[in-house]
Motif scaffolding. Structure first.
Motif, mmCIF file in Angstrom:
data_model
loop_
_atom_site.group_PDB
_atom_site.id
_atom_site.type_symbol
_atom_site.label_atom_id
_atom_site.label_comp_id
_atom_site.label_asym_id
_atom_site.label_seq_id
_atom_site.Cartn_x
_atom_site.Cartn_y
_atom_site.Cartn_z
ATOM 1 N N LEU A 99 0.819 -1.221 0.000
ATOM 2 C CA LEU A 99 0.000 0.000 0.000
ATOM 3 C C LEU A 99 0.849 1.265 0.000
ATOM 4 N N THR A 100 2.024 1.203 0.603
ATOM 5 C CA THR A 100 2.877 2.386 0.682
ATOM 6 C C THR A 100 4.110 2.295 -0.207
ATOM 7 N N PRO A 119 -3.454 -6.894 -18.025
ATOM 8 C CA PRO A 119 -4.692 -6.203 -17.629
ATOM 9 C C PRO A 119 -5.132 -6.540 -16.208
ATOM 10 N N MET A 120 -5.075 -7.823 -15.849
ATOM 11 C CA MET A 120 -5.471 -8.226 -14.496
ATOM 12 C C MET A 120 -4.471 -7.754 -13.444
ATOM 13 N N LEU A 121 -3.177 -7.759 -13.816
ATOM 14 C CA LEU A 121 -2.154 -7.305 -12.876
ATOM 15 C C LEU A 121 -2.323 -5.821 -12.571
ATOM 16 N N VAL A 122 -2.527 -5.019 -13.594
ATOM 17 C CA VAL A 122 -2.705 -3.577 -13.392
ATOM 18 C C VAL A 122 -3.946 -3.296 -12.554
ATOM 19 N N LYS A 123 -4.995 -4.052 -12.798
ATOM 20 C CA LYS A 123 -6.226 -3.882 -12.024
ATOM 21 C C LYS A 123 -5.996 -4.190 -10.548
ATOM 22 N N ARG A 124 -5.253 -5.253 -10.261
ATOM 23 C CA ARG A 124 -4.960 -5.599 -8.868
ATOM 24 C C ARG A 124 -4.081 -4.547 -8.204
ATOM 25 N N LEU A 125 -3.077 -4.064 -8.940
ATOM 26 C CA LEU A 125 -2.154 -3.096 -8.372
ATOM 27 C C LEU A 125 -2.853 -1.779 -8.041
ATOM 28 N N VAL A 127 -5.552 -1.320 -6.728
ATOM 29 C CA VAL A 127 -6.215 -1.434 -5.426
ATOM 30 C C VAL A 127 -5.214 -1.750 -4.317
ATOM 31 N N GLU A 128 -4.323 -2.709 -4.584
ATOM 32 C CA GLU A 128 -3.458 -3.230 -3.530
ATOM 33 C C GLU A 128 -2.098 -2.535 -3.425
ATOM 34 N N ALA A 129 -1.638 -1.948 -4.532
ATOM 35 C CA ALA A 129 -0.321 -1.289 -4.531
ATOM 36 C C ALA A 129 -0.365 -0.098 -5.476
ATOM 37 N N PRO A 130 -1.065 0.963 -5.095
ATOM 38 C CA PRO A 130 -1.341 2.071 -6.017
ATOM 39 C C PRO A 130 -0.115 2.846 -6.490
ATOM 40 N N HIS A 131 1.014 2.732 -5.792
ATOM 41 C CA HIS A 131 2.206 3.485 -6.191
ATOM 42 C C HIS A 131 3.264 2.603 -6.860
ATOM 43 N N VAL A 132 2.927 1.348 -7.085
ATOM 44 C CA VAL A 132 3.856 0.413 -7.729
ATOM 45 C C VAL A 132 3.729 0.528 -9.246
ATOM 46 N N ARG A 133 4.871 0.493 -9.934
ATOM 47 C CA ARG A 133 4.901 0.578 -11.398
ATOM 48 C C ARG A 133 5.461 -0.737 -11.973
ATOM 49 N N ILE A 134 5.062 -1.026 -13.208
ATOM 50 C CA ILE A 134 5.499 -2.255 -13.878
ATOM 51 C C ILE A 134 6.175 -1.904 -15.193
#
Length: 322
Positions: A99-100, A119-125, A127-134
């Motif tokens: 989260l942080t 698409p599913m990974l970005v959707k999960r991130l 919510v669960e990890a809004p500041h994480v980039r891929i």
């Protein structure tokens, strides 16, 4: 003149004695310090004697208020406490809070993986990890293994054959191959294509550098008993859908990917006239990062979304009559 070698610190200082010094300095009481360390009175007295000998200073003297530190011990207390804190910190496992967390994960995957998983990974991130980039990279397995070892890549995803030294693997999901043709193809009217039509039609093959899919499919298509007509090779799986939709060609692709083609283009899935082998899509990472918290978290997320990719419920119903 050669300088005398410096003795290793382990031969000069006993870490247990520093812990004892810190406990006595804090409590000013030998018995109370011993209880906190789980040591008996005789053991504490013996260790304090060793401390005094090591530092050539009394360190603590008795008074009505308890054990009082000498001026030298006063100066020693701060550095000793700081050193012990540093050592304790090395024993504490680091944690990862998605989260942080504000970081970038780099994943090796082909366009196939991007189509199915991103698409599913970005959707999960979100919510669960809004500041994480891929960031994704498409590399052959040799450079991927090296990049995983150096930390340039966090994980890889794909169909690879065999074991790689230093690389751990975990199966994400299993898949097989199916054929795709345009919806109104005149040579394919049933859910399964005939062997004769399969031989006559022009085939498109995704020729990914170092890709295991290419070797499996091409080996079967070019077998003497089949000798299929491969008229076109492309560098990416995603190039296949528009080619099939606008021509009379046929392609053999992983079933999960074919399902996404049907949803986006006017294509049909048909069973080939023989059984292609199934395969496992795996995620892989270097052993150095097996217990690293953020890497463990990412692998668990990928494992979770991959269960949604399993073909059982959706893809099996796409072929009419299958």
């Amino acid at each position: 003149m050669r300088e005398a070698p410096v003795k290793p610190i382990s031969r000069q200082v006993d870490l247990n004695l520093l812990d004892l010094f810190d406990a006595i300095f804090r409590t000013r009481n030998l018995t109370e310090a011993g209880q906190s360390l789980g040591l008996s009175q005789p053991a504490m007295s013996h260790s304090l004697s060793r401390l005094r000998e090591m530092y050539e200073d009394p360190l603590f003297v008795r008074s009505r208020q308890g054990l009082q530190p000498t001026p030298f011990a006063e100066r020693l207390a701060g550095p000793v406490a700081a050193a012990l804190q540093i050592v304790r910190g090395t024993l504490e496992k680091t944690s990862f809070n998605p989260l942080t967390a504000n970081r970038t994960f780099r994943i090796a995957m082909t366009d196939l993986g991007e189509q199915l998983l991103l698409p599913m990974l970005v959707k999960r991130l979100a919510v669960e990890a809004p500041h994480v980039r891929i960031e994704t990279q498409d590399k052959t397995i040799g450079p991927v293994a090296e990049a995983l070892a150096t930390g340039e890549l966090d994980v890889g995803i794909g169909f690879i054959s065999g074991k790689i030294p230093g690389i751990y693997q975990r199966v994400l999901f299993s898949d097989d191959y199916v054929c795709v043709v345009r919806e109104d193809h005149p040579m394919v009217r049933s859910p399964a294509i005939s062997l004769e039509a399969f031989r006559q039609m022009g085939h498109v093959l995704a020729d990914l550098p170092g890709g295991a899919h290419t070797g499996v499919i091409e080996k079967i298509l070019k077998a003497p008993t089949l000798n299929a007509n491969v008229v076109l090779k492309v560098n990416h799986f995603l190039s296949i859908a528009p080619l099939i939709a606008n021509t009379g060609l046929i392609a053999t692709v992983p079933r999960n990917l074919a399902t996404t083609f049907v949803n986006s283009w006017k294509l049909r899935l048909v069973q080939p006239p023989f059984q292609f082998p199934s395969f496992d899509v795996t995620q892989y990472w270097h052993q150095r990062y097996d217990h690293e918290p953020s890497n463990v978290w990412l692998r668990n997320i990928l494992g979770s979304i991959s269960r949604d990719v399993e073909r059982a419920d959706l893809a099996k119903t796409v072929i009419q009559g299958d």
